[in-house]
Motif scaffolding. Structure first.
Motif, PDB file in Angstrom:
ATOM      1  N   LYS A 199      57.741  53.869  44.870  1.00 57.98           N
ATOM      2  CA  LYS A 199      58.755  53.152  44.698  1.00 57.98           C
ATOM      3  C   LYS A 199      59.063  53.082  43.297  1.00 57.98           C
ATOM      4  O   LYS A 199      60.296  53.341  42.860  1.00 57.98           O
ATOM      5  CB  LYS A 199      58.927  51.917  45.382  1.00 57.98           C
ATOM      6  CG  LYS A 199      60.169  51.173  45.367  1.00 57.98           C
ATOM      7  CD  LYS A 199      60.019  49.897  45.806  1.00 57.98           C
ATOM      8  CE  LYS A 199      61.386  49.002  45.511  1.00 57.98           C
ATOM      9  NZ  LYS A 199      60.856  47.474  45.399  1.00 57.98           N
ATOM     10  N   THR A 224      49.873  49.852  48.815  1.00 62.17           N
ATOM     11  CA  THR A 224      49.834  50.144  47.144  1.00 62.17           C
ATOM     12  C   THR A 224      50.540  51.366  46.681  1.00 62.17           C
ATOM     13  O   THR A 224      51.191  51.291  45.899  1.00 62.17           O
ATOM     14  CB  THR A 224      48.587  49.929  46.915  1.00 62.17           C
ATOM     15  OG1 THR A 224      47.962  48.814  47.281  1.00 62.17           O
ATOM     16  CG2 THR A 224      48.191  50.100  45.197  1.00 62.17           C
ATOM     17  N   GLN A 267      54.092  51.293  47.244  1.00 64.01           N
ATOM     18  CA  GLN A 267      54.929  50.382  45.727  1.00 64.01           C
ATOM     19  C   GLN A 267      55.089  51.319  44.715  1.00 64.01           C
ATOM     20  O   GLN A 267      55.802  51.094  43.794  1.00 64.01           O
ATOM     21  CB  GLN A 267      53.918  48.970  45.599  1.00 64.01           C
ATOM     22  CG  GLN A 267      54.459  48.230  44.621  1.00 64.01           C
ATOM     23  CD  GLN A 267      55.998  47.824  44.919  1.00 64.01           C
ATOM     24  OE1 GLN A 267      56.349  47.414  45.856  1.00 64.01           O
ATOM     25  NE2 GLN A 267      56.755  47.676  43.671  1.00 64.01           N
TER      26      GLN A 267
END
Length: 157
Positions: free
Chosen positions: A110, A104, A107
């Protein structure tokens, strides 16, 4: 964004399946599946629609919306606040500090990196992240200009 229509009944899927297949062959809509379940035909029609109609807005409006979207999650706000407080950190540190799972956190990192808000440097087997100063200054300028544009009364109603 897609719209999904479901039609229930003994022969519900036959007409819709044929109609969908013809439209798909003409490359007008994406292919979808049909299924029989509990002796009922379920016909699903899915038509692609514009996601945001972003072409009707100015480049500046679209850019500002993308900038704000990058920060539009509490986990990303917490990550940015932690990076500001510590000047830099390792992905594993964020897992301990925020209490979220490592995938998580990755992500969200990112998304922030794609927006250019943070940058990362590889140190051995881990990545050290920090705020990207030029993009941060651009965010301050653009979002600040949006808020500064309002010169109305103290109350509106």
């Amino acid at each position: 964004m897609s719209v999904l229509y479901l039609e229930w009944g003994k022969n519900a899927g036959q007409r819709e399946a044929t109609e969908h297949t013809e439209l798909w062959k003409k490359k007008k809509i994406p292919r979808i599946g049909f299924s029989n379940r509990n002796y009922r035909n379920i016909a699903m029609k899915q038509y692609q629609m514009g996601l945001t109609k972003s072409e009707i807005f100015t480049d500046k409006q679209n850019k500002l919306a993308a900038m704000m979207k990058a920060l539009a999650h509490p986990a990303r706000i917490a990550i940015v606040q932690h990076l500001i407080k510590t000047d830099a950190c390792i992905n594993g540190d964020l897992v301990e500090v925020l209490g979220l799972a490592q995938p998580t956190i990755s992500q969200h990192l990112k998304e922030l990196k794609t927006a250019g808000l943070i940058q990362g440097t590889i140190e051995g087997t881990s990545v050290c992240y920090c705020i990207e100063p030029k993009t941060w200054a651009l965010y301050q300028k653009e979002i600040g200009a949006l808020f500064a544009a309002y010169k109305g009364p103290d109350s509106c109603c």
